[in-house]
Scaffold this active site. Sequence first.
Site, PDB file in Angstrom:
ATOM      1  N   LYS A 126      45.891  57.244  -9.808  1.00  0.00           N
ATOM      2  CA  LYS A 126      44.569  56.867 -10.265  1.00  0.00           C
ATOM      3  C   LYS A 126      44.056  57.828 -11.250  1.00  0.00           C
ATOM      4  O   LYS A 126      44.146  58.893 -11.643  1.00  0.00           O
ATOM      5  CB  LYS A 126      43.779  56.894  -9.067  1.00  0.00           C
ATOM      6  CG  LYS A 126      44.030  55.746  -7.785  1.00  0.00           C
ATOM      7  CD  LYS A 126      42.522  55.572  -7.326  1.00  0.00           C
ATOM      8  CE  LYS A 126      42.805  54.933  -6.076  1.00  0.00           C
ATOM      9  NZ  LYS A 126      41.888  55.072  -4.902  1.00  0.00           N
ATOM     10  N   HIS A 129      38.754  60.751 -13.161  1.00  0.00           N
ATOM     11  CA  HIS A 129      37.654  60.458 -13.809  1.00  0.00           C
ATOM     12  C   HIS A 129      36.593  61.440 -14.434  1.00  0.00           C
ATOM     13  O   HIS A 129      36.524  62.704 -13.937  1.00  0.00           O
ATOM     14  CB  HIS A 129      37.171  58.973 -13.407  1.00  0.00           C
ATOM     15  CG  HIS A 129      36.616  59.616 -11.727  1.00  0.00           C
ATOM     16  ND1 HIS A 129      35.696  60.558 -11.426  1.00  0.00           N
ATOM     17  CD2 HIS A 129      37.152  59.033 -10.629  1.00  0.00           C
ATOM     18  CE1 HIS A 129      35.446  60.487 -10.173  1.00  0.00           C
ATOM     19  NE2 HIS A 129      36.666  59.624  -9.622  1.00  0.00           N
ATOM     20  N   HIS A 132      35.615  63.948 -11.473  1.00  0.00           N
ATOM     21  CA  HIS A 132      36.662  64.830 -11.193  1.00  0.00           C
ATOM     22  C   HIS A 132      36.273  65.957 -12.323  1.00  0.00           C
ATOM     23  O   HIS A 132      36.707  66.970 -11.866  1.00  0.00           O
ATOM     24  CB  HIS A 132      37.858  64.347 -11.199  1.00  0.00           C
ATOM     25  CG  HIS A 132      38.356  63.467 -10.170  1.00  0.00           C
ATOM     26  ND1 HIS A 132      38.794  62.118 -10.241  1.00  0.00           N
ATOM     27  CD2 HIS A 132      38.108  63.545  -8.895  1.00  0.00           C
ATOM     28  CE1 HIS A 132      39.175  61.570  -9.154  1.00  0.00           C
ATOM     29  NE2 HIS A 132      38.658  62.369  -8.212  1.00  0.00           N
TER      30      HIS A 132
HETATM   31  N1  ARG Z   1      40.273  63.042  -3.735  1.00  0.00           N
HETATM   32  C1  ARG Z   1      38.792  62.854  -3.403  1.00  0.00           C
HETATM   33  C2  ARG Z   1      38.132  62.123  -4.587  1.00  0.00           C
HETATM   34  O1  ARG Z   1      38.760  61.929  -5.536  1.00  0.00           O
HETATM   35  C3  ARG Z   1      38.257  64.283  -3.075  1.00  0.00           C
HETATM   36  C4  ARG Z   1      38.558  65.115  -2.321  1.00  0.00           C
HETATM   37  C5  ARG Z   1      37.853  66.229  -1.783  1.00  0.00           C
HETATM   38  N2  ARG Z   1      38.212  67.321  -0.972  1.00  0.00           N
HETATM   39  C6  ARG Z   1      38.256  66.922   0.303  1.00  0.00           C
HETATM   40  N3  ARG Z   1      38.664  67.873   1.136  1.00  0.00           N
HETATM   41  N4  ARG Z   1      38.022  65.635   1.100  1.00  0.00           N
HETATM   42  O2  ARG Z   1      37.196  61.634  -4.491  1.00  0.00           O
END
Ligand code: ARG
Length: 568
Positions: A126, A129, A132
């Site tokens: 994905k 973005h 991030h």
């Molecule tokens: N992958 C998730 C996202 O893109 C964020 C993860 C954050 N960390 C966690 N331990 N949940 O929104």
Amino acid sequence: MLDFKEKIANQISSITNIDKNEIYEYIEIPSDSKMGDYAFPCFRLAKTMKKSPQLIANDIKDGIILSDEFEKIEVVGGYINFYVNNKAIVENVLKQVDLEKEKYGSSNIGKGKNIVIDYSSPNIAKPFHIGHLRTTILGNSLYKMYSFLNYNCTGVNHIGDWGTQFAKLIEGYKRWGDEYDIESNPIEELTKIYVRINDLCKEDESVLEQCRNNFKKLEDGDEYCVKVWKKFRDLSLKEFQRIYDLLDIQFDSWNGEAFYVDKMQEVKDILEKNNKLVESEGAKVVDLSDKDMPPCIIEKSNGSTTYATRDLAAILYRARTYDFDKDIYVTSYEQILHFKQIFETAKSLGLDEKYINGLVHVPYGMVMLKTGKMSTRDGNVVKIEDLLKEAISKVKEIIENKNPELEDKDEIAKRVGIGAVIFNDLYNSRIKDEIFDWDIMLNFNGETGPYMQYIYVRTKSVLEKAGYIPEIKDVNFEKLLDEDSIKVIKLLYQFNDKIMQALDKYEPYIVARYLIEVAKAYSSFYNNNKVICDDKEIQDARVYLTYAAGIVLKTGAGLLGIKMPDKM
Ligand code: ARG
């Protein structure tokens, strides 16, 4: 280093019998320096002491024995205002800079304490973005600040590399894999496959069934499914790495969601044992209604685990592996509820209080383009790599116009361009929506990264012109008592305090704004005073001040994740 605030707190504490730390917390730094360097408000004491704040202030003042680090104290209204002795502060700051150099502003307050920071954490296949980008920049800055105070930090990139979406992707890949150029443009191509298979699933229930099967197979370690999943993962990470390289950001751990696949059973077992797991519409959930929250879903009705289950497994793992004092998660505010739920559920995992108290969610706001919202979910997101490269090329253009003779233009453009993006991100409270506007962030005269770098470069060129950095024993502190110099020195004195404040609130903007203040103060000092001059004593003192300001600017920028150019 001399702590004026502590000196004040000690005295007031012994006069009033109020705890020293409490007093320390009450002491303010007046925004108008005419009101002194520190102020103690007595309003809070009025109730218990049954006297007017003004009277209390006078009583305390009468009891204080002034050391020569202070010039005077005054009572104004219900405040006691303290004026530090300027020479004492100049001497103190510059000697400390001499002693610590690039470590000036650091401390050992974090010794023996462990901090886990979970940041960046994009999802494979994905787009990475703009949200991030924010967690990456914020998390990295917190990491740098904690490390500077000697906390032992572990930066975790909790990659989103597990979930039913991969089962769909595997199905799409199996059907049409060779129609797409995944190798050269993985994320864009995989996204296309994903959209296509999703559409097909909507039309044809049997395809959806096959996808579900794939997930089961993936969890059971089926050779083909694992191989393809791994390919998606490797290619995505390679693409993300290009962004991390541009930002010069590293992680200590890449344990993402897939890492916890074999660690979730224990979570279920513990919750089961503690009678926390209840059935709800075929799913297994932890009821959180007494906390006014929807239930935390541990296992869906189809038997698959969830994002939340993996996060709970991660808490267990991190507690055991890192023995964390804090486990900090930096994500957009869209996940506030998620973290509330898992932090609440984590209380039922039988962990020591210490770990539960150490769980912290640090949310941040959206990013808006000048023209409107920059979507995080839609397909039409700006590619972050392109955005960073655009920042660099825009700066390169400015340099070509302003200073075409400059050596090493590419490296400088990179530092300034990337620095501008980072600074823009960290200049406001994180929870505010951010405006992404090139004209603002690349303005060399604004409150921007390039401005801060520009003033730093000025300090470098002053030192170069001088050709030496004086020895501290040759610096006559009396020569730095004018208004401009004192202003710079007093700001330098606050460096450590600003870092502490930033960490206390998880708000790097406190340091970012502070650095702009330092840059502005140095700029006025420079504009109003000749540094290189006929009087060697004055020159030495001013060169040393320049050196000290440069160190704080450079170190401070480093804490934001920004590199300084030596020329620009
Ligand atoms: N992958 C998730 C996202 O893109 C964020 C993860 C954050 N960390 C966690 N331990 N949940 O929104």
